[in-house]
Design a protein around this motif. Structure first.
Motif, short mmCIF file in Angstrom:
data_model
loop_
_atom_site.label_atom_id
_atom_site.label_comp_id
_atom_site.label_asym_id
_atom_site.label_seq_id
_atom_site.Cartn_x
_atom_site.Cartn_y
_atom_site.Cartn_z
N ALA A 175 41.69 9.17 -14.72
CA ALA A 175 42.47 7.85 -14.87
C ALA A 175 44.03 8.34 -15.14
O ALA A 175 44.32 9.43 -15.48
N LYS A 176 44.71 7.33 -14.90
CA LYS A 176 46.35 7.56 -15.20
C LYS A 176 46.90 6.41 -15.83
O LYS A 176 46.54 5.13 -15.58
N ALA A 177 47.90 6.58 -16.77
CA ALA A 177 48.48 5.45 -17.49
C ALA A 177 49.83 5.48 -17.09
O ALA A 177 50.48 6.58 -17.32
N THR A 178 50.44 4.38 -17.08
CA THR A 178 52.07 4.33 -16.63
C THR A 178 52.58 3.13 -17.48
O THR A 178 52.16 2.07 -17.58
N ALA A 179 53.76 3.16 -17.99
CA ALA A 179 54.35 2.51 -18.68
C ALA A 179 55.68 2.09 -18.17
O ALA A 179 56.53 3.01 -17.62
N ASP A 180 56.20 0.81 -18.50
CA ASP A 180 57.61 0.44 -18.15
C ASP A 180 58.09 -0.39 -19.32
O ASP A 180 58.01 -1.26 -19.66
N LYS A 225 39.50 2.74 -33.27
CA LYS A 225 40.07 4.09 -33.14
C LYS A 225 38.68 5.06 -32.82
O LYS A 225 38.63 5.97 -33.25
N ASP A 226 38.00 4.63 -31.73
CA ASP A 226 36.90 5.10 -31.41
C ASP A 226 37.20 6.03 -30.23
O ASP A 226 36.96 5.41 -29.15
N ILE A 227 37.42 7.37 -30.29
CA ILE A 227 37.98 8.13 -29.21
C ILE A 227 36.95 8.19 -28.05
O ILE A 227 37.04 8.25 -27.13
N ASP A 228 35.63 8.42 -28.66
CA ASP A 228 34.43 8.90 -27.72
C ASP A 228 34.18 7.48 -26.89
O ASP A 228 33.85 7.58 -25.52
N ALA A 229 34.39 6.27 -27.42
CA ALA A 229 33.96 5.27 -26.79
C ALA A 229 35.05 4.96 -25.66
O ALA A 229 34.82 4.47 -24.30
N GLY A 279 41.39 11.03 -18.49
CA GLY A 279 40.87 9.92 -19.25
C GLY A 279 40.91 10.48 -20.87
O GLY A 279 41.23 9.49 -21.86
N GLU A 280 40.74 11.63 -20.83
CA GLU A 280 40.56 12.24 -22.36
C GLU A 280 42.08 12.07 -23.01
O GLU A 280 42.44 11.74 -24.34
N GLN A 281 43.00 12.45 -22.06
CA GLN A 281 44.49 12.42 -22.66
C GLN A 281 44.99 10.89 -22.95
O GLN A 281 45.54 10.67 -23.92
N ILE A 282 44.40 10.04 -22.10
CA ILE A 282 44.80 8.63 -22.43
C ILE A 282 44.17 8.26 -23.66
O ILE A 282 44.89 7.68 -24.45
N ALA A 283 42.92 8.38 -23.89
CA ALA A 283 42.23 8.06 -24.95
C ALA A 283 42.86 8.71 -26.22
O ALA A 283 43.01 7.83 -27.25
N ARG A 284 43.32 9.88 -26.28
CA ARG A 284 44.23 10.48 -27.50
C ARG A 284 45.23 9.53 -27.67
O ARG A 284 45.79 9.53 -28.86
N ALA A 285 45.95 9.37 -26.57
CA ALA A 285 47.32 8.53 -26.65
C ALA A 285 47.18 7.29 -27.18
O ALA A 285 48.00 6.93 -28.16
N TRP A 286 46.00 6.40 -26.84
CA TRP A 286 45.98 5.32 -27.20
C TRP A 286 45.28 5.14 -28.69
O TRP A 286 45.57 4.29 -29.76
#
Length: 312
Positions: free
Chosen positions: A222-227, A209-213, A242-249
């Motif tokens: 970056a872009k993340a897409t799900a199916d 859960k290391d958001i900075d890493a 990238g930051e939005q993806i990191a927060r989502a992950w």
């Protein structure tokens, strides 16, 4: 379709040699054309159904059974691509090509034991990456068929023209247009080991859960897409940045079930990850990496598309 005269005297039964030896290559072709292993298998099955619906005399009149099978399979796929566009308009969320696990050497496009020209091997391997298949989805059916048949499987434009129903010159233009689109999806020059290291670092940062890493590993754009296909819970709209993806992950990590584990796996020939729960793979993650940064993440949770992974 090329034929020969006579009854094929002295030929061995094509149903025992040339015909069935083409199956793996045909599935490899159909998978690249359709982006779905299940649909590819159906298309090849239909191809063989049409072959065996002919009399032995009709079969013997065909000079090259392999060329006949390729022509029929390609035409079936061309028709399926047209109807697939309409079906995907009603698909729940984004449609991502079906990911393949590592043990799919049979889909390489070559018969078992056939020597591979290094240039052909590179092209065939590239054409299996999820990034490559995603770009193929943006093409017209005719562009896709012309490009895959000519640039990947090395069929001359005269043969492609017969399949697509256009002139060789028109097919050359179709392939050229497709080639321009595909350039952006060519695999990174980053060594495989380095890309695997990025994926491993991403998994470790996610689990910690290391958001900075995570932010450091993700490209700012970056872009993340799900199916999930409406059959599994996932985000319906792509996540950009990238930051939005990191927060989502990080949010996903906080709600991860205790019995879910992550593992490094090869996805369509590229370093990837899978999520396993109760012994079953429930999610496949594919990545597009440039240098030390992740540019794209594809998340496949639709259980129908995870069928090839069930035996892992």
């Amino acid at each position: 379709m090329t034929t020969r005269s006579g009854q094929g005297r002295g030929r061995t039964d094509p149903g025992l040699d040339a015909i069935m030896s083409e199956r793996r290559r045909l599935i490899g072709l159909a998978y690249r054309l359709l982006g779905s292993l299940a649909e590819a298998e159906d298309a090849v099955q239909e191809t063989y159904t049409r072959w065996y619906a002919m009399s032995r005399q009709q079969q013997d009149a065909i000079e090259s059974p392999g060329a006949w099978l390729t022509t029929v399979a390609s035409r079936i796929c061309l028709n399926l691509l047209g109807s697939a566009r309409a079906r995907r308009e009603t698909y729940v969320g984004d449609w991502i090509p079906e990911p393949l696990p590592e043990r799919t050497g049979w889909i390489s496009g070559r018969p078992d034991g056939a020597p591979a020209d290094p240039a052909d091997r590179v092209t065939l391997d590239e054409s299996l990456s999820l990034a490559f298949l995603v770009v193929l989805e943006s093409m017209t059916p005719a562009e896709r068929v012309a490009f895959i048949l000519h640039d990947v499987f090395r069929h001359p434009f005269a043969e492609v023209a017969e399949i697509v129903g256009r002139s060789p010159a028109a097919c050359r233009q179709l392939a050229s247009s497709a080639r321009r689109r595909i350039r952006v999806a060519r695999p990174s020059a980053t060594p495989t080991a380095q890309r695997a290291g990025v994926v491993r670092a991403f998994m470790q940062a996610w689990e910690a859960k290391d958001i900075d890493a995570l932010v450091r590993l993700l490209d700012p754009d970056a872009k993340a897409t799900a199916d999930g296909g409406g059959l599994a819970i996932t985000f319906l709209e792509p996540i950009e940045g990238g930051e939005q993806i990191a927060r989502a992950w990080i949010e996903l990590a906080r709600h991860r079930p205790d019995d879910m584990t992550f593992h490094e796996r090869t996805v369509n020939g590229q370093p990837g990850l899978v999520a396993q729960q109760n012994g079953a793979i429930v999610t496949v993650f594919a990545f597009q990496i440039e240098g030390d940064r992740i540019q794209r993440i594809w998340v496949v949770r639709n259980p129908d598309k995870l069928r090839p992974w069930t035996a892992d």
